[in-house]
Design a protein around this motif. Sequence first.
Motif, PDB file in Angstrom:
ATOM      1  N   ALA A  46      -4.457  -7.424   2.070  1.00 46.16           N
ATOM      2  CA  ALA A  46      -5.769  -8.070   1.739  1.00 46.16           C
ATOM      3  C   ALA A  46      -6.157  -7.406   0.290  1.00 46.16           C
ATOM      4  O   ALA A  46      -6.799  -8.279  -0.410  1.00 46.16           O
ATOM      5  N   ARG A  47      -6.024  -6.117   0.112  1.00 46.28           N
ATOM      6  CA  ARG A  47      -6.207  -5.671  -1.151  1.00 46.28           C
ATOM      7  C   ARG A  47      -5.519  -5.899  -2.221  1.00 46.28           C
ATOM      8  O   ARG A  47      -5.937  -5.889  -3.246  1.00 46.28           O
ATOM      9  N   VAL A  48      -4.028  -5.925  -2.123  1.00 49.97           N
ATOM     10  CA  VAL A  48      -3.190  -5.827  -3.197  1.00 49.97           C
ATOM     11  C   VAL A  48      -2.616  -7.258  -3.264  1.00 49.97           C
ATOM     12  O   VAL A  48      -2.024  -7.442  -4.637  1.00 49.97           O
ATOM     13  N   LEU A  49      -2.760  -8.256  -2.657  1.00 48.61           N
ATOM     14  CA  LEU A  49      -2.212  -9.586  -2.771  1.00 48.61           C
ATOM     15  C   LEU A  49      -3.317 -10.390  -3.005  1.00 48.61           C
ATOM     16  O   LEU A  49      -4.207 -10.596  -2.008  1.00 48.61           O
ATOM     17  N   PRO A  50      -3.456 -11.114  -4.008  1.00 48.52           N
ATOM     18  CA  PRO A  50      -4.647 -12.145  -4.151  1.00 48.52           C
ATOM     19  C   PRO A  50      -4.232 -13.482  -3.405  1.00 48.52           C
ATOM     20  O   PRO A  50      -3.012 -13.906  -2.984  1.00 48.52           O
ATOM     21  N   ALA A  51      -5.177 -14.047  -2.907  1.00 55.25           N
ATOM     22  CA  ALA A  51      -4.814 -15.139  -1.904  1.00 55.25           C
ATOM     23  C   ALA A  51      -4.553 -16.330  -2.857  1.00 55.25           C
ATOM     24  O   ALA A  51      -5.298 -16.520  -3.963  1.00 55.25           O
ATOM     25  N   ARG A  52      -3.468 -17.023  -2.275  1.00 52.44           N
ATOM     26  CA  ARG A  52      -3.032 -18.043  -3.191  1.00 52.44           C
ATOM     27  C   ARG A  52      -2.976 -19.541  -2.462  1.00 52.44           C
ATOM     28  O   ARG A  52      -2.371 -19.563  -1.644  1.00 52.44           O
ATOM     29  N   PRO A  53      -3.335 -20.420  -3.316  1.00 56.92           N
ATOM     30  CA  PRO A  53      -3.130 -21.719  -2.611  1.00 56.92           C
ATOM     31  C   PRO A  53      -1.588 -21.867  -2.403  1.00 56.92           C
ATOM     32  O   PRO A  53      -0.921 -21.652  -3.490  1.00 56.92           O
ATOM     33  N   GLY A  54      -1.047 -22.617  -1.361  1.00 54.44           N
ATOM     34  CA  GLY A  54       0.223 -22.816  -0.995  1.00 54.44           C
ATOM     35  C   GLY A  54       0.872 -21.616  -0.525  1.00 54.44           C
ATOM     36  O   GLY A  54       2.087 -21.722   0.022  1.00 54.44           O
ATOM     37  N   GLY A  55       0.235 -20.264  -0.539  1.00 55.17           N
ATOM     38  CA  GLY A  55       0.866 -19.292   0.125  1.00 55.17           C
ATOM     39  C   GLY A  55       2.188 -18.811  -0.509  1.00 55.17           C
ATOM     40  O   GLY A  55       2.577 -19.271  -1.414  1.00 55.17           O
ATOM     41  N   GLY A  56       2.882 -17.960   0.286  1.00 55.08           N
ATOM     42  CA  GLY A  56       4.247 -17.450  -0.340  1.00 55.08           C
ATOM     43  C   GLY A  56       5.523 -17.934   0.551  1.00 55.08           C
ATOM     44  O   GLY A  56       6.438 -17.556   0.287  1.00 55.08           O
ATOM     45  N   GLY A  57       5.176 -19.086   1.347  1.00 55.94           N
ATOM     46  CA  GLY A  57       6.367 -19.363   2.176  1.00 55.94           C
ATOM     47  C   GLY A  57       7.185 -20.528   1.311  1.00 55.94           C
ATOM     48  O   GLY A  57       6.557 -21.090   0.332  1.00 55.94           O
TER      49      GLY A  57
END
Length: 280
Positions: A265-276
């Motif tokens: 949660a600290r190092v990855l920004p929340a992204r629409p669409g995610g990483g999948g």
Amino acid sequence: MSAIAVKSAQLRSGLVLPYAESGRPEGLAVVFVHGLADSWWTFEPLLRQLPATVHGYAPTQRGHGDAEVPADGYGPEDFANDLVDFLDAAGIDRAVLVGASSGGVAARMVAGSHPDRVGGLVLAGVPATLADKPGITALWERIQELEDPVPRAFVEDLLGDLASRPLGRGVLATMAEENRKVPARVWRETMRGLLESDLAATLRGILVPTLVLWGDADSVLPRADQQRILDAIHGSALVVYEGAGHLLYLEEPERIVQDVVGFAARVLPARPGGGGGPSV
């Protein structure tokens, strides 16, 4: 509890690796990397406890578990290359890599060579080097004598030696069966690759945020070994698990999940669409 789906990913080389996945597609991408003789099952307790904010992946490496067993290619660089190809095949643009034991060697190699793909690195019971470790020397001698089928007593003794606390019967039985799926030659070639590589060199050039998790009852890795990681990776932080052994991710899965999720949660920004992405 999160549901786990088992899928497969075909790498650029044509190699097919099974992997387990949990969480929502829009969640923060966290990829768990197992060590010698293990499989995605190592992380089953962790994947089930991941919150909806995290999208977890756990590939099984070549020659391990139910993955394909190529004739060669069991050096750290081979596993690292497979890990990059897995990120591509699974449609993961950027992730936190969580390396367990020797799986942390491949994870840190990818962090050093592909910082654009790695938002952060977690090393759980990962050696800085295998040099001058009597326990590893003794293990290597036993591995050189292995024949197929790998004896159950060998893997159960090894798991018992690496954990500081008794593992649950279900966990021990599952891990022993997964360990026994690995052909004797893969045990040998994977360990040989680790011993013959300059593991200290794989710590250089890592610029991504790094969290080091270590059990102070680890029978393999002394505190001084972990200090070498901290000294080599600028800004890295150590979290000590009091009373935990080398298999701290099996001994304290709830705490591992808490630390990994907080770090992600600290190092990855929340992204629409995610990483999948789509599976094969």
